[in-house]
Write a protein that holds these residues in place. Sequence first.
Motif, PDB file in Angstrom:
ATOM      1  N   ALA A 268       0.813  -1.218   0.000  1.00  0.00           N
ATOM      2  CA  ALA A 268       0.000   0.000   0.000  1.00  0.00           C
ATOM      3  C   ALA A 268       0.844   1.264   0.000  1.00  0.00           C
ATOM      4  O   ALA A 268       0.417   2.301  -0.512  1.00  0.00           O
ATOM      5  CB  ALA A 268      -0.934   0.003   1.212  1.00  0.00           C
ATOM      6  N   ASP A 269       2.052   1.206   0.570  1.00  0.00           N
ATOM      7  CA  ASP A 269       2.898   2.397   0.660  1.00  0.00           C
ATOM      8  C   ASP A 269       3.859   2.525  -0.514  1.00  0.00           C
ATOM      9  O   ASP A 269       4.003   3.596  -1.098  1.00  0.00           O
ATOM     10  CB  ASP A 269       3.680   2.382   1.982  1.00  0.00           C
TER      11      ASP A 269
ATOM     12  N   TYR B 141       1.868  -8.670   6.367  1.00  0.00           N
ATOM     13  CA  TYR B 141       0.863  -7.694   5.959  1.00  0.00           C
ATOM     14  C   TYR B 141      -0.475  -8.008   6.613  1.00  0.00           C
ATOM     15  O   TYR B 141      -0.777  -9.162   6.944  1.00  0.00           O
ATOM     16  CB  TYR B 141       0.688  -7.695   4.437  1.00  0.00           C
TER      17      TYR B 141
ATOM     18  N   LYS C  26      -1.495  -3.413   3.611  1.00  0.00           N
ATOM     19  CA  LYS C  26      -0.722  -2.610   4.552  1.00  0.00           C
ATOM     20  C   LYS C  26       0.104  -3.519   5.449  1.00  0.00           C
ATOM     21  O   LYS C  26      -0.346  -4.588   5.868  1.00  0.00           O
ATOM     22  CB  LYS C  26      -1.657  -1.749   5.406  1.00  0.00           C
TER      23      LYS C  26
END
Length: 294
Positions: free
Chosen positions: A50-51, A101, A126
Motif C-alpha cells: 500500500a505504501d 501484511y 498494509k
Amino acid sequence: MIKYIRKAVVSISCFLCFMLVLPAGVCGQSRPMSTSTSDVASLEGNVVDADTRQPIPGATILARTESGKVSGEQTVPADGAFHFTLDPKQTYVLVTKASGYQPAEERLAFTSSYTNRLYGKLIRLKRTDTPTPATQPATSRQENAPRPTPPAQTAGAATATNTATVATRPTPPPPLVAKTGETTQLRAIQFVQSKPDLLPEAQPALEQLLAFMQNNPTVEIELSGHTDNQGNFDKNMALSKERVDVVKKFLVKNGIKARRISTKGYGPTRPIASNNSEETRRLNRRVEMTVLKQ
C-alpha cells in the motif's frame, strides 16, 4: 341438399376457429430462447504494498461468492499478478493475505452481466504494526536499499516485465477528492451509444468513485446524468436517468447504502458546451457527482 351444405359450412368454420386458437408451438413455430451473451469474465490485477506500490510475491488471493463458495485461489508470482475466471452475474469477496501484511477483504461486482473483462485491479496490503525481530531491520534495509540494484542484475527481464504491466494493466486514476456543494465531472464513466450499458473502460472510474464512498462513510452524493440534444427529448431525459441509476446500482452492489446516493436525469437541459459539432456535443454527454453532505 341445402341441409348438407349448411353442415359442411359449419364444420369448416369450426375447424378454422380451432386452428386460430392453437398455440404457436403446435404449428411448428417456437419463439427463440434468449441467451446471455457472456457466461464468464476475467478478473486481472496485482497485489501490491500500500505504501511503496511494489508487488508482493507469495501473497495468496481467494475469490468466493457471497454464499461462501470458493471460485478460485492463487499464490501470486514475482510481479504480484493474479487472474481469475469468474461469473459476471455474481458478487464476490476477495480475500488477500501475505506474510508481514494485514489481510484484506474486498467486495467485487462486475458492472453488468455482459462484462467480459476487468483488468488493472490493484489490491493494496498494509504492513502489520507488529515490530519486526531484531535480526530483521538489516534485512529490510538491504531489501529497500538495493532497489536500484536489481535492474542492474536483471535489467532486461525487469524492463520487459514493467513494459508488459503498463501495456495490460493501466495505472488506476488518482483518488477522488470533492467538498460539500462541489460538482465533479466523471467523464471516464462512459456508456454504449444510446444505451444505459456501461463500457468496460468505465470500470477504473467506477472503482475510483467506489473508493471515495468507502473512504468517506458519511458522504451523501447526487449523481446526475446529461446528454446532448440529438434525438428525441423525452428519450434523452429517460436515458440520462437510467445511466446514473446503473452507476448507483454498481455502488450499492459493492456495499454502499442506497440512501447515500440520489440520482437525477437532466437529459439535454444543462449543456456545458455547444451542440453544433460532435466534438463539443461529446462534452455534454457526461455523469456528474455533487457532494450533498460530508
